[in-house]
Scaffold this motif. Structure first.
Motif, short mmCIF file in Angstrom:
data_model
loop_
_atom_site.label_atom_id
_atom_site.label_comp_id
_atom_site.label_asym_id
_atom_site.label_seq_id
_atom_site.Cartn_x
_atom_site.Cartn_y
_atom_site.Cartn_z
N PRO A 170 0.82 -1.21 0.00
CA PRO A 170 0.00 0.00 0.00
C PRO A 170 0.85 1.26 0.00
N GLU A 171 0.35 2.29 -0.68
CA GLU A 171 1.15 3.48 -0.95
C GLU A 171 1.67 4.15 0.31
N GLU A 172 0.88 4.14 1.39
CA GLU A 172 1.31 4.83 2.60
C GLU A 172 2.54 4.20 3.24
N PHE A 173 2.88 2.98 2.80
CA PHE A 173 4.05 2.30 3.36
C PHE A 173 5.24 2.30 2.40
N HIS A 174 5.20 3.17 1.39
CA HIS A 174 6.41 3.42 0.59
C HIS A 174 6.40 4.88 0.09
N PRO A 175 6.44 5.84 1.02
CA PRO A 175 6.37 7.24 0.64
C PRO A 175 7.51 7.66 -0.29
N GLU A 176 7.13 8.19 -1.44
CA GLU A 176 8.07 8.65 -2.45
C GLU A 176 9.03 7.55 -2.91
N ASN A 177 8.71 6.32 -2.57
CA ASN A 177 9.50 5.15 -2.97
C ASN A 177 10.95 5.20 -2.45
N LEU A 178 11.17 5.95 -1.38
CA LEU A 178 12.52 6.05 -0.82
C LEU A 178 12.78 4.97 0.22
N TRP A 179 11.75 4.37 0.74
CA TRP A 179 11.84 3.18 1.58
C TRP A 179 10.52 2.45 1.46
N VAL A 180 10.49 1.20 1.89
CA VAL A 180 9.25 0.42 1.78
C VAL A 180 9.07 -0.41 3.05
N GLY A 181 7.84 -0.44 3.54
CA GLY A 181 7.54 -1.27 4.70
C GLY A 181 7.57 -2.74 4.36
N VAL A 182 8.05 -3.54 5.30
CA VAL A 182 8.06 -5.00 5.10
C VAL A 182 7.22 -5.71 6.16
N ALA A 183 6.90 -5.06 7.27
CA ALA A 183 6.06 -5.65 8.32
C ALA A 183 5.47 -4.53 9.16
N GLY A 184 4.21 -4.67 9.57
CA GLY A 184 3.55 -3.61 10.32
C GLY A 184 3.16 -4.03 11.72
N ARG A 185 2.97 -3.04 12.58
CA ARG A 185 2.51 -3.29 13.95
C ARG A 185 1.53 -2.20 14.33
N ALA A 186 0.48 -2.60 14.99
CA ALA A 186 -0.61 -1.69 15.32
C ALA A 186 -0.58 -1.31 16.79
N ARG A 187 -0.85 -0.04 17.07
CA ARG A 187 -1.09 0.37 18.44
C ARG A 187 -2.41 -0.23 18.90
N ALA A 188 -2.48 -0.60 20.16
CA ALA A 188 -3.66 -1.26 20.70
C ALA A 188 -3.80 -0.95 22.17
N VAL A 189 -4.93 -1.36 22.73
CA VAL A 189 -5.21 -1.17 24.15
C VAL A 189 -5.48 -2.54 24.77
#
Length: 392
Positions: A170-189
Motif C-alpha cells: 500500500p502506498e502509505e508504506f512506501h512514501p516517495e519510494n525512498l523506503w518500503v515497509g516490510v512488516a507492520g505493527r498496530a497500536r492497541a489497548v
C-alpha cells in the motif's frame, strides 16, 4: 468496532503456549527494542514443515495460528531473480536474531549470496548512516522503525526503489519510494476482561483521560520508542496543545509508568491495571505463556491510538550494488518472507495477498489515521513536549 474486538478475543482465547514462536519487539526511533524469534539453537525454524512438500516450511512459524494456512498470495521466491553477490546490510533494532534468521534462510537458498551485517539500535544505525554520508559502505538499511528510515531518506542518502519492488505494498508504506515497509505493527489497548467490558474502552484515544472506568488503572511506557512514536503521531494529528493537554490529563488520571510495553501487558493480565497502551503483539505474547489470562485487545479508530508503524528497508544511493540490493528488498516482500513475519512475529504483512494470522483484523479494518509515516522521524519536538509536561 464490536466485530473487530470479538475477532481479537477469539484469537487470544485460542492461543496456547505452543502457539507463539516469537514476537518482534519493534520500537520507535529513539527507544530501540530487540527482536525475538522462534528459532532453535541450530538456527533452523521451530515447527517448520520441511520435507512435507510445503514451500513455506523454511519460513512459516509453528503453532495453531500457523497451521492450515497453506499457500498464500503474493510473489514467491521462485518467481524472483536470484540473489547473487555480497551485500553490506545495516540492521536497525534487529538484536535477538529475527533479521539474521531470515538472512540465513536466503543464504541457504542461494549459494552465491552472502552478506555482511552490522547491527545496532535504530537511532544508532540511522545516525551512523547520516554521519557516513556518501562514504558509507552500506548497501541496505533494514530497520524496525519507519522514523529511522525516513531520517536517512530525508538526508538524500537513499535511492528511489523501482516500481516492481514497491507496487505490492500500500502506498502509505512506501512514501516517495525512498523506503518500503516490510512488516507492520498496530497500536492497541490491552485490557483486563475481568475488570472491563469492551464498551468501557473508548473508541477515541483522546477520551481516555476522562474515562471513569480507566481512572487510576491505566499503564504506559513513556520511555519506550513505540510509545514516543504514538505521541508523535498525536502531535502531528491533533496539534501540540491538544497533545500536551492529553498527556497532562493522563497524569492527572493516575496513569502508571512501566519500562516497556510487555510489562504493561503483563500488568493488565495480572489485574494490576485495567488497561494500557502497547503494540498489538505484546498481548499475544502474554497470552501465549498464560492462555487463561483475562486479557483482550481493543483498538481505537482513525486517531493516533490506531497508528500502524512499519519495519522497512531502503537502498543507499551510494551503493555500488544497487541492483542486488533492489532484488534483496523484493525478497523481503516475497510470499515466504511475508509469511515469516506474519507467523513468527504476528506482525501485519505489508503485501495484502498475505493475510494476518488467526483472524486478526486487516489494516483497513483497523482504521489507522491518515499520516505520513516518514514524519515519525520528527521526534525531538515530541520529547521536548513530554519533558515539559513531566512525562519524561
Amino acid at each position: 468496532m464490536t466485530e473487530r474486538r470479538y475477532n481479537r478475543r477469539r484469537v487470544l482465547a485460542g492461543l496456547g503456549a505452543a502457539g507463539l514462536s516469537g514476537l518482534a519487539g519493534c520500537g520507535g526511533f529513539t527507544g530501540d527494542e530487540s527482536e525475538q524469534t522462534g528459532t532453535g539453537t541450530d538456527g533452523t525454524a521451530n515447527g517448520t514443515a520441511g520435507g512435507t512438500g510445503d514451500s513455506f516450511g523454511e519460513f512459516r512459524g509453528s503453532g495453531p495460528l500457523a497451521e492450515g494456512r497453506g499457500d498464500v498470495g503474493g510473489t514467491p521466491i521462485a518467481d524472483l531473480p536470484d540473489l547473487s553477490g555480497e551485500l553490506t546490510i545495516y540492521l536497525g533494532g534487529g538484536e535477538g536474531g529475527l533479521y539474521r534468521d531470515l538472512l540465513a534462510r536466503f543464504e541457504r537458498i542461494y549459494d552465491d549470496f552472502s552478506y555482511n551485517a552490522r547491527e545496532s539500535g535504530t537511532s544508532d544505525a540511522a545516525n551512523t548512516l547520516i554521519n557516513e554520508g556518501s562514504a558509507s559502505p552500506a548497501d541496505v538499511f533494514w530497520s524496525v522503525d519507519a522514523g529511522s528510515l525516513a531520517a536517512v531518506a530525508n538526508r538524500g542518502l537513499t535511492a528511489e526503489l523501482p516500481s516492481d519492488v514497491v507496487d505490492p505494498v500500500p502506498e502509505e508504506f512506501h512514501p516517495e519510494n525512498l523506503w518500503v515497509g516490510v512488516a507492520g505493527r498496530a497500536r492497541a489497548v490491552p485490557y483486563n476482561t475481568s475488570a472491563l467490558s469492551e464498551g468501557d474502552v473508548p473508541d477515541s484515544v483522546m477520551q481516555f483521560p476522562e474515562s471513569e472506568a480507566l481512572a487510576g488503572a491505566m499503564g504506559w511506557a513513556p520511555t519506550y520508542g513505540a510509545f514516543q512514536a504514538f505521541v508523535t503521531a498525536m502531535r502531528l494529528i491533533e496539534g501540540p496543545d491538544a497533545t500536551r493537554q492529553w498527556l497532562r490529563g493522563m497524569l492527572e488520571a493516575g496513569v502508571t509508568e512501566y519500562n516497556n510495553e510487555f510489562l504493561v501487558s503483563n500488568a493488565v493480565a495480572d489485574g494490576e491495571l485495567n488497561a494500557g497502551f502497547a503494540n498489538h503483539y505484546y498481548a499475544l505474547r502474554v497470552q501465549a505463556a498464560r492462555p487463561n489470562a483475562p486479557l483482550d485487545l481493543a483498538f481505537t479508530s482513525g486517531d493516533a491510538g490506531a497508528l500502524i508503524n512499519a519495519a522497512g528497508a531502503e537502498v543507499l544511493s551510494a551503493s555500488g550494488n544497487q541492483e542486488l540490493a533492489f532484488t534483496f528488498v523484493r525478497h523481503l516482500l516475497s510470499s515466504e518472507a511475508q509469511e515469516f513475519f506474519a507467523t513468527r512475529t504476528y506482525a501485519y504483512p505489508m503485501v495484502p495477498d498475505v493475510p494476518p494470522v488467526g483472524g486478526l483484523p486487516t489494516i483497513d479494518e483497523l482504521n489507522p489515521p491518515s499520516i505520513d509515516l516518514s514524519r515519525l522521524s520528527e521526534i525531538q519536538p515530541t520529547l521536548t513536549l513530554m519533558r515539559d509536561v513531566g512525562v519524561l
